[in-house]
Motif scaffolding. Structure first.
Motif, PDB file in Angstrom:
ATOM      1  N   GLY A 163       0.790  -1.226   0.000  1.00  0.00           N
ATOM      2  CA  GLY A 163       0.000   0.000   0.000  1.00  0.00           C
ATOM      3  C   GLY A 163       0.819   1.270   0.000  1.00  0.00           C
ATOM      4  N   THR A 164       2.144   1.155  -0.073  1.00  0.00           N
ATOM      5  CA  THR A 164       3.011   2.329  -0.037  1.00  0.00           C
ATOM      6  C   THR A 164       3.289   2.842  -1.452  1.00  0.00           C
ATOM      7  N   TYR A 165       3.837   4.061  -1.530  1.00  0.00           N
ATOM      8  CA  TYR A 165       4.185   4.634  -2.837  1.00  0.00           C
ATOM      9  C   TYR A 165       5.452   5.457  -2.723  1.00  0.00           C
ATOM     10  N   ILE A 166       6.065   5.730  -3.873  1.00  0.00           N
ATOM     11  CA  ILE A 166       7.184   6.672  -3.908  1.00  0.00           C
ATOM     12  C   ILE A 166       6.765   7.891  -4.722  1.00  0.00           C
ATOM     13  N   THR A 167       7.390   8.998  -4.432  1.00  0.00           N
ATOM     14  CA  THR A 167       7.007  10.264  -5.050  1.00  0.00           C
ATOM     15  C   THR A 167       7.460  10.335  -6.505  1.00  0.00           C
ATOM     16  N   ASP A 168       6.900  11.289  -7.208  1.00  0.00           N
ATOM     17  CA  ASP A 168       7.285  11.537  -8.591  1.00  0.00           C
ATOM     18  C   ASP A 168       8.774  11.868  -8.681  1.00  0.00           C
ATOM     19  N   ALA A 169       9.270  12.633  -7.715  1.00  0.00           N
ATOM     20  CA  ALA A 169      10.689  12.993  -7.723  1.00  0.00           C
ATOM     21  C   ALA A 169      11.570  11.763  -7.573  1.00  0.00           C
ATOM     22  N   GLU A 170      11.157  10.826  -6.703  1.00  0.00           N
ATOM     23  CA  GLU A 170      11.929   9.604  -6.525  1.00  0.00           C
ATOM     24  C   GLU A 170      11.887   8.729  -7.770  1.00  0.00           C
ATOM     25  N   MET A 171      10.728   8.676  -8.425  1.00  0.00           N
ATOM     26  CA  MET A 171      10.635   7.881  -9.647  1.00  0.00           C
ATOM     27  C   MET A 171      11.535   8.481 -10.734  1.00  0.00           C
ATOM     28  N   LYS A 172      11.578   9.795 -10.812  1.00  0.00           N
ATOM     29  CA  LYS A 172      12.464  10.445 -11.784  1.00  0.00           C
ATOM     30  C   LYS A 172      13.930  10.174 -11.452  1.00  0.00           C
ATOM     31  N   ARG A 173      14.253  10.163 -10.154  1.00  0.00           N
ATOM     32  CA  ARG A 173      15.625   9.861  -9.750  1.00  0.00           C
ATOM     33  C   ARG A 173      16.003   8.443 -10.155  1.00  0.00           C
ATOM     34  N   LEU A 174      15.051   7.533 -10.038  1.00  0.00           N
ATOM     35  CA  LEU A 174      15.303   6.162 -10.476  1.00  0.00           C
ATOM     36  C   LEU A 174      15.560   6.126 -11.975  1.00  0.00           C
ATOM     37  N   ARG A 175      14.692   6.775 -12.742  1.00  0.00           N
ATOM     38  CA  ARG A 175      14.860   6.771 -14.195  1.00  0.00           C
ATOM     39  C   ARG A 175      16.203   7.374 -14.593  1.00  0.00           C
ATOM     40  N   ASP A 176      16.583   8.465 -13.950  1.00  0.00           N
ATOM     41  CA  ASP A 176      17.854   9.119 -14.270  1.00  0.00           C
ATOM     42  C   ASP A 176      19.052   8.249 -13.922  1.00  0.00           C
ATOM     43  N   GLY A 177      18.884   7.356 -12.951  1.00  0.00           N
ATOM     44  CA  GLY A 177      19.996   6.513 -12.524  1.00  0.00           C
ATOM     45  C   GLY A 177      20.135   5.220 -13.301  1.00  0.00           C
ATOM     46  N   LEU A 178      19.173   4.925 -14.175  1.00  0.00           N
ATOM     47  CA  LEU A 178      19.214   3.698 -14.968  1.00  0.00           C
ATOM     48  C   LEU A 178      19.838   3.950 -16.332  1.00  0.00           C
ATOM     49  N   ARG A 179      20.483   2.934 -16.873  1.00  0.00           N
ATOM     50  CA  ARG A 179      20.983   3.049 -18.239  1.00  0.00           C
ATOM     51  C   ARG A 179      19.825   3.253 -19.209  1.00  0.00           C
ATOM     52  N   GLU A 180      20.119   3.832 -20.342  1.00  0.00           N
ATOM     53  CA  GLU A 180      19.079   4.105 -21.330  1.00  0.00           C
ATOM     54  C   GLU A 180      18.535   2.837 -21.969  1.00  0.00           C
ATOM     55  N   ASP A 181      19.304   1.742 -21.911  1.00  0.00           N
ATOM     56  CA  ASP A 181      18.825   0.500 -22.523  1.00  0.00           C
ATOM     57  C   ASP A 181      17.997  -0.343 -21.560  1.00  0.00           C
ATOM     58  N   ILE A 182      17.742   0.148 -20.356  1.00  0.00           N
ATOM     59  CA  ILE A 182      16.901  -0.552 -19.384  1.00  0.00           C
ATOM     60  C   ILE A 182      15.491   0.029 -19.445  1.00  0.00           C
ATOM     61  N   VAL A 183      14.502  -0.848 -19.573  1.00  0.00           N
ATOM     62  CA  VAL A 183      13.105  -0.415 -19.590  1.00  0.00           C
ATOM     63  C   VAL A 183      12.605  -0.277 -18.153  1.00  0.00           C
ATOM     64  N   LEU A 184      12.104   0.894 -17.814  1.00  0.00           N
ATOM     65  CA  LEU A 184      11.461   1.107 -16.517  1.00  0.00           C
ATOM     66  C   LEU A 184       9.955   0.996 -16.721  1.00  0.00           C
ATOM     67  N   VAL A 185       9.325   0.085 -15.980  1.00  0.00           N
ATOM     68  CA  VAL A 185       7.886  -0.112 -16.068  1.00  0.00           C
ATOM     69  C   VAL A 185       7.241   0.381 -14.769  1.00  0.00           C
ATOM     70  N   VAL A 186       6.412   1.412 -14.892  1.00  0.00           N
ATOM     71  CA  VAL A 186       5.683   1.944 -13.749  1.00  0.00           C
ATOM     72  C   VAL A 186       4.283   1.329 -13.768  1.00  0.00           C
ATOM     73  N   ASP A 187       4.052   0.420 -12.851  1.00  0.00           N
ATOM     74  CA  ASP A 187       2.782  -0.301 -12.767  1.00  0.00           C
ATOM     75  C   ASP A 187       1.842   0.503 -11.859  1.00  0.00           C
ATOM     76  N   ALA A 188       0.941   1.259 -12.478  1.00  0.00           N
ATOM     77  CA  ALA A 188       0.092   2.208 -11.746  1.00  0.00           C
ATOM     78  C   ALA A 188      -1.352   1.715 -11.669  1.00  0.00           C
ATOM     79  N   ALA A 189      -1.531   0.463 -11.260  1.00  0.00           N
ATOM     80  CA  ALA A 189      -2.866  -0.140 -11.216  1.00  0.00           C
ATOM     81  C   ALA A 189      -3.810   0.576 -10.259  1.00  0.00           C
ATOM     82  N   TYR A 190      -3.249   1.214  -9.236  1.00  0.00           N
ATOM     83  CA  TYR A 190      -4.079   1.851  -8.211  1.00  0.00           C
ATOM     84  C   TYR A 190      -4.002   3.382  -8.278  1.00  0.00           C
ATOM     85  N   ALA A 191      -3.591   3.919  -9.413  1.00  0.00           N
ATOM     86  CA  ALA A 191      -3.358   5.359  -9.537  1.00  0.00           C
ATOM     87  C   ALA A 191      -4.595   6.190  -9.232  1.00  0.00           C
TER      88      ALA A 191
END
Length: 365
Positions: A163-191
């Motif tokens: 039931g927890t979540y991370i902020t938009d800023a944290e999700m962006k930090r994750l994306r910025d820290g990943l290589r460009e060839d890695i797919v980030l999937v944000v599963d927002a079933a409960y958005a």
């Protein structure tokens, strides 16, 4: 003669077990095990389903053209970047099939959705779980777990079952820290339940910002349409094209498509669901937290995770058995690494009152 042999690793998969639907009880059965819509299906979706009965001999539109147009209009998205599936589960599976294979690594948060490791094993990939902090996705842990073999990172936001979540800023930090060839999937079933959290985003902006992030969504929760299996994703053009090539020709049925289109116009129903969930979840948590030895954790979905003492007689397993005898079906989540917890979906107020009484009786027994 020997029997056909599946690929290595297939028989190591523990099949996904959905929430139970029946209980050995003579009392009324209240199913609170699958995070289904408390208020039932969207009325407009039900009407649309009834109106398709005389056209069931027709194949559906393979590309879900009308549904994608409606989604694009409602959310301000680009139609050619939308892909529909038989629940968001199908789209998660297609993403792993497309971008991971034998020896590759699929990274996800410690208590994330079980379908991530299950589907990874199905293609011969290696599922890797990153530790959480206070049962919340840790960006630092995910980034530390990335290797040269990492191909996909899954983040359920909000997460089920914690039931927890991370902020938009944290999700962006994750994306910025990943290589460009890695797919980030944000599963927002409960958005849709994330009302009032200004620091949250379902992921559309990250999709727009690059070519390596996908947002998945579902009609199963807020619209109460889990039984007809309908999900969608928003992806960069190149990834959307790959998914369209991989999906089955008619993966979303005619009745399902028309129900989805109608549900997108059912704003009054959605507002009622959001209001009911917020009020009932808050009340139920407060009541459970007032009971000796129990903790109902904060939740941003349509469910509550209850922590029971790790002692004989009052454990989560004992509570589950007691509630089942009363006809109340919670969800055991030991498979998620949380054996001391039960997840309880938010039902109607009457259902939650009955559930609460069962929990009180268990605590006081």
């Amino acid at each position: 003669m020997s029997a056909p042999t599946p690929r290595p690793g297939i028989l190591d998969i523990a099949p996904y077990q959905g929430g139970k639907s029946s209980a050995n009880s003579t009392q009324r059965v209240i199913k609170l095990s699958s995070n289904e819509g408390a208020l039932g299906p969207s009325p407009k979706a039900m009407e649309a389903l009834r109106n398709t009965a005389d056209r069931l001999h027709r194949y559906p539109d393979g590309g879900c053209d009308l549904l994608r147009s409606k989604l694009a209009e409602k959310y301000g998205l680009e139609k050619d970047q939308l892909v529909c599936g038989a629940g968001s589960d199908e789209l998660l599976t297609l993403l792993i099939r497309a971008y991971a294979g034998p020896g590759d690594e699929v990274l996800y948060s410690q208590h994330g959705f079980l379908m991530y490791p299950i589907t990874a094993k199905g293609v011969g990939a290696v599922p890797v779980a990153a530790a959480e902090t206070n049962m919340t996705t840790s960006v630092d842990s995910l980034l530390a777990a990335v290797t040269e073999k990492t191909k996909i990172v899954f983040v359920a936001n909000p997460n089920n079952p914690t039931g927890t979540y991370i902020t938009d800023a944290e999700m962006k930090r994750l994306r910025d820290g990943l290589r460009e060839d890695i797919v980030l999937v944000v599963d927002a079933a409960y958005a849709e339940f994330m009302t009032g959290q200004e620091d949250y985003s379902a992921g559309e902006e990250l999709v727009r910002a690059g070519n390596n992030t996908v947002m998945t969504r579902t009609f199963s929760k807020i619209y109460g349409l889990g039984g007809i299996r309908l999900g969608w994703c928003y992806a960069p053009v190149e990834i959307a094209d790959v998914l369209q090539r991989l999906r089955n020709p008619f993966n979303v049925s005619l009745p399902t498509q028309e129900a989805g289109v109608a549900a997108l116009d059912d704003d009054d129903f959605v507002n009622d669901c959001v209001r009911h969930n917020a009020e009932t979840l808050s009340w139920f948590r407060d009541e459970v937290n007032g009971l000796n030895g129990l903790t109902a954790h904060p939740s941003y979905g349509n469910f509550v995770m209850i922590e029971f003492p790790e002692k004989d007689g009052k454990t989560a397993d004992a509570a589950n058995d007691f509630m089942m005898e009363r006809g109340v079906i919670p969800r055991k989540i030991g498979a998620y690494g949380l054996p001391q917890m039960l997840r309880v979906s938010i039902g109607t107020k009457e259902e939650m009152e009955i559930c609460l009484q069962a929990i009180k009786d268990f605590v006081n027994a």
